[in-house]
Design an enzyme around this catalytic site. Structure first.
Site, PDB file in Angstrom:
ATOM      1  N   GLU A  13      -2.259   6.144  -8.471  1.00  0.00           N
ATOM      2  CA  GLU A  13      -3.160   7.175  -7.926  1.00  0.00           C
ATOM      3  C   GLU A  13      -3.025   8.454  -8.733  1.00  0.00           C
ATOM      4  OE1 GLU A  13      -3.447   7.586  -3.657  1.00  0.00           O
ATOM      5  OE2 GLU A  13      -3.720   9.766  -3.775  1.00  0.00           O
TER       6      GLU A  13
ATOM      7  N   ASP B  25       2.409   5.212  -5.133  1.00  0.00           N
ATOM      8  CA  ASP B  25       1.731   6.480  -4.861  1.00  0.00           C
ATOM      9  C   ASP B  25       2.734   7.619  -4.932  1.00  0.00           C
ATOM     10  OD1 ASP B  25       0.372   8.669  -4.027  1.00  0.00           O
ATOM     11  OD2 ASP B  25      -0.067   7.932  -2.011  1.00  0.00           O
TER      12      ASP B  25
ATOM     13  N   HIS C 190      -9.499   5.353  -1.151  1.00  0.00           N
ATOM     14  CA  HIS C 190      -8.643   5.317   0.045  1.00  0.00           C
ATOM     15  C   HIS C 190      -9.321   6.119   1.155  1.00  0.00           C
ATOM     16  CE1 HIS C 190      -4.634   3.639  -1.240  1.00  0.00           C
ATOM     17  NE2 HIS C 190      -5.323   3.611  -2.362  1.00  0.00           N
TER      18      HIS C 190
ATOM     19  N   GLY D 281     -10.948   5.084   3.978  1.00  0.00           N
ATOM     20  CA  GLY D 281     -12.309   4.606   4.231  1.00  0.00           C
ATOM     21  C   GLY D 281     -12.869   4.949   5.608  1.00  0.00           C
ATOM     22  N   THR D 282     -11.990   5.043   6.603  1.00  0.00           N
ATOM     23  CA  THR D 282     -12.475   5.286   7.971  1.00  0.00           C
ATOM     24  C   THR D 282     -13.244   6.597   8.079  1.00  0.00           C
ATOM     25  OG1 THR D 282     -10.610   4.083   8.877  1.00  0.00           O
ATOM     26  CG2 THR D 282     -11.728   5.618  10.372  1.00  0.00           C
TER      27      THR D 282
ATOM     28  N   HIS E  57      -7.265  10.188   4.481  1.00  0.00           N
ATOM     29  CA  HIS E  57      -6.703   9.229   5.438  1.00  0.00           C
ATOM     30  C   HIS E  57      -6.815   9.725   6.877  1.00  0.00           C
ATOM     31  CE1 HIS E  57      -4.425   8.240   1.663  1.00  0.00           C
ATOM     32  NE2 HIS E  57      -4.775   7.028   2.028  1.00  0.00           N
TER      33      HIS E  57
ATOM     34  N   ASP F 207       0.851  -1.190   0.000  1.00  0.00           N
ATOM     35  CA  ASP F 207       0.000   0.000   0.000  1.00  0.00           C
ATOM     36  C   ASP F 207       0.893   1.248   0.000  1.00  0.00           C
ATOM     37  OD1 ASP F 207      -2.355   1.444   0.101  1.00  0.00           O
ATOM     38  OD2 ASP F 207      -2.635   1.234   2.269  1.00  0.00           O
ATOM     39  N   HIS F 208       0.590   2.196  -0.843  1.00  0.00           N
ATOM     40  CA  HIS F 208       1.348   3.464  -0.909  1.00  0.00           C
ATOM     41  C   HIS F 208       2.852   3.262  -1.086  1.00  0.00           C
ATOM     42  CE1 HIS F 208      -2.149   5.921  -0.074  1.00  0.00           C
ATOM     43  NE2 HIS F 208      -2.473   5.069   0.882  1.00  0.00           N
TER      44      HIS F 208
ATOM     45  N   ASN G 261     -10.007   1.040   0.999  1.00  0.00           N
ATOM     46  CA  ASN G 261      -8.911   0.823   1.948  1.00  0.00           C
ATOM     47  C   ASN G 261      -9.294   1.311   3.351  1.00  0.00           C
ATOM     48  OD1 ASN G 261      -7.579   0.168  -0.421  1.00  0.00           O
ATOM     49  ND2 ASN G 261      -5.755   1.367   0.068  1.00  0.00           N
TER      50      ASN G 261
HETATM   51  P1  13P Z   1      -7.962   5.134   6.773  1.00  0.00           P
HETATM   52  O1  13P Z   1      -6.835   4.988   7.730  1.00  0.00           O
HETATM   53  O2  13P Z   1      -8.528   6.518   6.751  1.00  0.00           O
HETATM   54  O3  13P Z   1      -9.021   4.085   6.943  1.00  0.00           O
HETATM   55  O4  13P Z   1      -7.352   4.962   5.299  1.00  0.00           O
HETATM   56  C1  13P Z   1      -6.673   3.786   4.982  1.00  0.00           C
HETATM   57  C2  13P Z   1      -6.051   3.864   3.640  1.00  0.00           C
HETATM   58  O5  13P Z   1      -6.546   4.502   2.729  1.00  0.00           O
HETATM   59  C3  13P Z   1      -4.798   3.138   3.441  1.00  0.00           C
HETATM   60  O6  13P Z   1      -4.368   3.162   2.127  1.00  0.00           O
END
Ligand code: 13P
Length: 277
Positions: free
Chosen positions: A129, A99, A203, A205-206, A175, A77-78, A225
């Site tokens: 991205e 990324d 990305h 998602g939280t 993020h 990831d990234h 994500n």
């Molecule tokens: P969050 O930490 O906001 O859920 O994002 C995760 C993310 O996008 C990792 O690539």
């Protein structure tokens, strides 16, 4: 099942109108919580080890994935540069993300194209991205956030010039914890979806409300994500368990694993990937 690339998973999700979750993990509890959730819900899953020794993380995830009947992919990831991507390929990841979305367009294209050539040669899928997904703690400066949204025209060019298998787009997610309410630009998503064929990735998602996830998926997001929600749940659990002065270390680890598993199960259910393995 043996590990597999996320590319066929995402194509199936795109066709089936659901999204596959990527979950970032940096501990054994994280890995086990995520894979237990996937096994229980019969969901495909993408695991993204971060800050773990890469070969050891792959060996662990492979061993656990072999024991469960669901497709499991391991994505970098990234990934920040070519060297980091090469290291992930050598470690046995199934997919990589590069990324360099804060760099100028031409540089992003040149670097991503180089990664696509190398990763495809090695049999891995690649996520790029375009536009930039920033941090939720800058969300109170929304005009800055919006200035980095993905331009649909650029997304079309980026995909055709790089050959990426999946595309992360900036449509208002961020993020970490949002300062304020997340606002997704669904019209922009629709416009990008209408013009770009590869699976689209959300990305940050939280913090996005469940109905907004579902709307984004119905409009064409195929991968989402998640990290912060799992981290917050782990900390909340630890705080609660540590109220007990006789708390035992081993039980703390188990509690963290269970908390992470619940967060992952919730998202798999909302994303519609449950039952799709
Ligand atoms: P969050 O930490 O906001 O859920 O994002 C995760 C993310 O996008 C990792 O690539």
């Amino acid at each position: 099942m043996p590990l597999q690339s996320m590319v066929p998973m995402l194509k199936a999700a795109q066709k089936g109108g659901y999204a596959v979750g990527l979950f970032d993990v940096h501990t054994l509890e994280g890995v086990m919580g995520v894979l237990e959730a996937a096994a229980e819900l019969h969901s495909p899953v993408i695991v993204a080890p971060m800050g773990m020794p890469r070969k050891a993380a792959v060996a662990l995830i492979r061993e656990l994935a072999d024991r469960i009947p669901v497709p499991v992919a391991i994505e970098l990831d990234h990934g920040r540069d070519f060297a980091s991507v090469m290291d992930a390929i050598a470690a046995g990841f199934t997919d990589v993300m590069l990324d360099v979305s804060t760099r100028p367009y031409e540089e992003n294209v040149a670097q991503t194209k180089k990664v696509v050539e190398a990763a495809h040669y090695a049999g891995l899928g690649v996520e790029g991205e375009i536009g930039h997904v920033g941090r939720g703690d800058a969300y109170d400066r929304f005009e800055e956030v919006r200035a980095a949204f993905t331009q649909p025209e650029e997304a079309v060019r980026f995909v055709s010039e790089t050959g990426v298998d999946a595309l992360a787009i900036a449509i208002g997610s961020a993020h970490g914890v949002y300062k304020g309410e997340p606002k997704l630009d669904f019209e922009r998503l629709q416009e990008i979806r209408a013009r770009v064929e590869v699976p689209l990735v959300l990305h940050g998602g939280t913090g996005i409300p469940d109905p907004d996830f579902q709307k984004a998926i119905s409009l064409g997001i195929s991968k989402i994500n998640i990290y912060t929600a799992m981290a917050l749940a782990a900390v909340d659990t630890l705080r609660e368990k540590l109220q007990d002065p006789n708390a035992r270390y081993m039980e703390l680890g188990r509690a963290v694993q269970a908390a992470i598993k619940e967060v992952v199960k919730h998202h798999m259910t909302v994303f519609g990937s449950a039952g799709k393995a």
